[in-house]
Enzyme design. Structure first.
Site, PDB file in Angstrom:
ATOM      1  N   CYS A   1      -0.184   0.745   5.032  1.00  0.00           N
ATOM      2  CA  CYS A   1       1.001  -0.110   4.915  1.00  0.00           C
ATOM      3  C   CYS A   1       1.455  -0.212   3.463  1.00  0.00           C
ATOM      4  O   CYS A   1       0.776  -0.813   2.641  1.00  0.00           O
ATOM      5  CB  CYS A   1       0.637  -1.481   5.503  1.00  0.00           C
TER       6      CYS A   1
ATOM      7  N   CYS B   1       2.056  -3.729   1.947  1.00  0.00           N
ATOM      8  CA  CYS B   1       0.791  -4.446   1.726  1.00  0.00           C
ATOM      9  C   CYS B   1       0.247  -4.184   0.324  1.00  0.00           C
ATOM     10  O   CYS B   1      -0.359  -5.045  -0.307  1.00  0.00           O
ATOM     11  CB  CYS B   1      -0.265  -4.013   2.744  1.00  0.00           C
TER      12      CYS B   1
END
Length: 125
Positions: A48, A51
């Site tokens: 991700c 993230c």
């Protein structure tokens, strides 16, 4: 300062004791649910992109609170059960937990000012 030889540092945040990686469900129970301090839980994943931006930013603002709030990092691929239990449908998802209850949450990236406001609300509430 130098880390004590017995401290369990995983190299993610050098010497920053307010952030830890959740090892398993019982570890989450011990260190998040049963923690007398408020804990922000960062549900993230290796793949991700956002993230990787949010994580360090959140760690930084948590560290500034000098131990008033802790941060638990949960990799959703390692801990699918926790992600399901807390209804995490997208990453990054950040939960604010107090006395084992989710009192606040957000999904996606926030800037440092927004993160500080999120933490202040949690600590002050």
């Amino acid at each position: 300062g130098p880390l004590a030889p017995h401290s369990r540092a995983f190299g993610t945040s050098a010497g920053c004791g307010s952030t830890f990686n959740v090892q398993d469900g019982s570890d989450f129970q011990d260190r998040v649910v049963n923690n007398p301090k408020p804990v922000v839980v960062d549900f993230h994943a290796q793949w991700c992109g956002p993230c990787k931006i949010l994580g360090p930013r959140l760690e930084k603002v948590v560290a500034k609170q000098e131990g008033k709030v802790l941060m638990a990092k949960v990799d959703i691929d390692d801990h699918t059960d926790l992600a399901i239990e807390y209804e995490v449908s997208a990453v990054p998802t950040v939960l604010a937990m107090k006395n084992g209850d989710v009192v606040d949450k957000f999904v996606g990236i926030k800037d440092e000012d927004q993160l500080e406001a999120f933490l202040k609300k949690l600590i002050g509430a």
